[in-house]
Design an enzyme around this catalytic site. Structure first.
Site, PDB file in Angstrom:
ATOM      1  N   HIS A  82       0.832  -1.201   0.000  1.00 29.28           N
ATOM      2  CA  HIS A  82       0.000   0.000   0.000  1.00 29.28           C
ATOM      3  C   HIS A  82       0.870   1.257   0.000  1.00 29.28           C
ATOM      4  O   HIS A  82       0.511   2.271  -0.598  1.00 29.28           O
ATOM      5  CB  HIS A  82      -0.930  -0.009   1.216  1.00 29.28           C
ATOM      6  CG  HIS A  82      -2.027  -1.024   1.115  1.00 29.28           C
ATOM      7  ND1 HIS A  82      -3.360  -0.674   1.081  1.00 29.28           N
ATOM      8  CD2 HIS A  82      -2.003  -2.376   1.012  1.00 29.28           C
ATOM      9  CE1 HIS A  82      -4.101  -1.772   0.984  1.00 29.28           C
ATOM     10  NE2 HIS A  82      -3.296  -2.799   0.950  1.00 29.28           N
ATOM     11  N   ASP A 142      -6.324   5.518   3.045  1.00 25.89           N
ATOM     12  CA  ASP A 142      -6.320   4.213   2.389  1.00 25.89           C
ATOM     13  C   ASP A 142      -7.679   3.537   2.543  1.00 25.89           C
ATOM     14  O   ASP A 142      -8.450   3.840   3.463  1.00 25.89           O
ATOM     15  CB  ASP A 142      -5.225   3.359   3.039  1.00 25.89           C
ATOM     16  CG  ASP A 142      -5.069   1.994   2.404  1.00 25.89           C
ATOM     17  OD1 ASP A 142      -4.247   1.863   1.488  1.00 25.89           O
ATOM     18  OD2 ASP A 142      -5.784   1.049   2.825  1.00 25.89           O
TER      19      ASP A 142
END
Length: 481
Positions: free
Chosen positions: A17, A117
């Protein structure tokens, strides 16, 4: 003088990520010099290499990007991987609030918003407290986003009992897919676990509250899914991918130090014919025990193809931890395998994946179908044999094999529980997938389709391309606010 604007990105813990977050940050500050970015980094308790990785990423980042590593939190309950990740993120909420407040104190430009996120939607509350917009960075594809939005709607608005899908033969129609999806085989495993389903679908609900969603895809790859999102109640969607770090230092190991193995791998590939090598690699959490490693070894030897295999030890059952390299791979492989295949293959631990996929000797990729890896293979035009492991990887495999015809199947519905072990794939099945990947007319046609997708992925990011224009719309929204 034009007003400067500042965005704070909050990626989920983990290198996958973080890498794509750095890439979108680079695009933003390169596009508009009035934008600057701070990336707040949460550490996993078992990840001891964050500092060196951030140092490596910082070296390749633009001047307008700053990294802040948040204090490490170590006390977490023994629980499922999804709940564990949620605990890690929740424990950093106060640290995020303090870090963002500190940015104001030290004279940063106007805070234009928080970009959280897909698993950090709890941080939307911090944005609300600070009276700034929140956006989501969805690090997977548009189809995965559409799927969780649709599932959340089925459960909360149409009162569908999703647990009833486990073990059933039901095939569901999803707006983001052309073909019906066999639910029990391809929905994320978390959907069938009460705690996991609650957490995953709560993210979907919170995503609807944001001002917009940046998605790591490009319209030409997932046209149906991108178009379906507005009908699923999503806020403004900005397909801005593919976000791949193709300039990462290819000869460095996971610790960021010079890796002799990295040099040796690429030198060995230099000696192989073009498109002749099968590369096997299964991502940050992809490892196999001795029984499964033996089956892979037999399949490779029987196929006769050149190979480069990143073999890693799986996490200890019952523990949430990253895989590690085997001290001596020969101990878990068939007796004499390394000697018999020394002329055509290499078994390694950690692999510089991007550098390998970009090498002309690679002819196919046996992959876990993580989204970053999927975009990398498309970027470099390498066909895939799909062997997903966990999370949304089964869904990605279905999209690649059934929807897009860009991959073949090893076992699309394979599931590996990160704490309980996994099922088993035989050597014959693995060998069959490798042969479909590498030989015959269908393989040639598939290779051609992947090359076409590769060209589209590069054009999407060029001036006037779909992702280039989508990013411009996002920047305009941020600046207008």
């Amino acid at each position: 003088m034009s007003t400067k604007s500042h965005l704070v990105f909050i990626p989920s813990p983990g290198l996958g990520h973080l890498v794509s977050t750095v890439e979108i940050a680079k695009l933003l500050v390169d596009r508009d010099d009035r934008l600057s970015v701070t990336i707040l980094i949460m550490e996993l308790p078992f990840d001891s290499e964050v500092d060196s990785r951030v140092e490596s990423l910082s070296a390749s980042a633009a001047a307008g990007i700053r990294f802040v590593i948040l204090p490490r939190q170590n006390a977490f309950p023994d629980t499922s991987p999804v709940a564990f990740l949620t605990h890690v993120i929740e424990s950093h909420k106060a640290d995020v609030r303090e870090a963002v407040t500190d940015l104001h104190r030290c004279g940063s430009p106007r805070l234009a918003g928080l970009v959280v996120d897909m698993f950090c939607t709890t941080m939307i509350e911090v944005a609300s407290e600070l009276s700034v917009p929140s956006y989501v960075f969805f690090t997977s594809g548009a189809a995965a986003l559409g799927l969780i939005l649709h599932l959340q709607s089925l459960q909360d608005e149409h009162h569908m009992d999703l647990t009833g899908l486990e073990g059933s033969d039901a095939e569901l129609d999803f707006p983001c897919f052309e073909n019906p999806l066999p639910a029990a085989k391809f929905l994320p495993a978390e959907i069938f676990i009460n705690e996991g389903r609650r957490l995953l679908l709560s993210h979907a609900l919170r995503i609807r509250e944001t001002r917009g969603i940046l998605v790591n895809t490009f319209t030409e790859l997932e046209p149906r899914a991108v178009e379906a999102l507005s009908g699923l109640g999503a806020p403004a969607v900005y397909p801005v991918g593919p976000l791949v770090n193709i300039k990462v230092e290819s000869k460095k190991g996971p610790e960021g130090n010079n890796s002799l193995q990295g040099f040796e791998i690429l030198e060995w590939l230099d000696q192989q014919p073009d498109a002749s090598v099968v590369f096997l690699c299964f991502g940050s959490f992809g490892g196999f025990d001795e029984d499964q490693a033996n089956e892979i070894a037999r399949a490779l030897e029987q196929s006769g193809y050149r190979f480069l295999w990143s073999l890693r030890r799986p996490p200890t059952k019952g523990k949430v931890e990253a895989p590690s390299d085997y001290a001596n791979p020969a101990e878990v492989l068939p007796e004499g395998f390394l000697d018999r295949t020394a002329g055509i293959g290499r078994v390694i631990g950690w692999a510089p994946q991007v550098a390998i996929l970009g090498h002309p000797a690679i002819g196919g990729f046996v992959s876990h179908c993580g989204w970053n890896s999927t975009l990398e293979t498309i970027w470099f035009g390498v066909p895939v044999a799909a062997w997903p492991q966990y999370a949304e990887q089964q869904l990605n495999a279905f999209e690649l094999v059934v929807e897009l015809s860009l991959a073949v199947e090893i076992k699309m519905d394979y599931r590996r529980d990160l704490t309980k072990g996994s099922n088993f794939v035989t050597a014959d099945k693995i060998e069959g997938g490798i042969r479909k990947l590498m030989e015959g007319d269908e393989a040639g046609e598939r290779r051609k389709k992947v090359k076409e997708a590769s060209e589209k992925s590069r054009k999407a990011l060029m001036e006037g391309g779909s992702s280039y224009l989508s990013l411009a719309r996002f920047v305009e929204d941020v600046r207008r606010r």
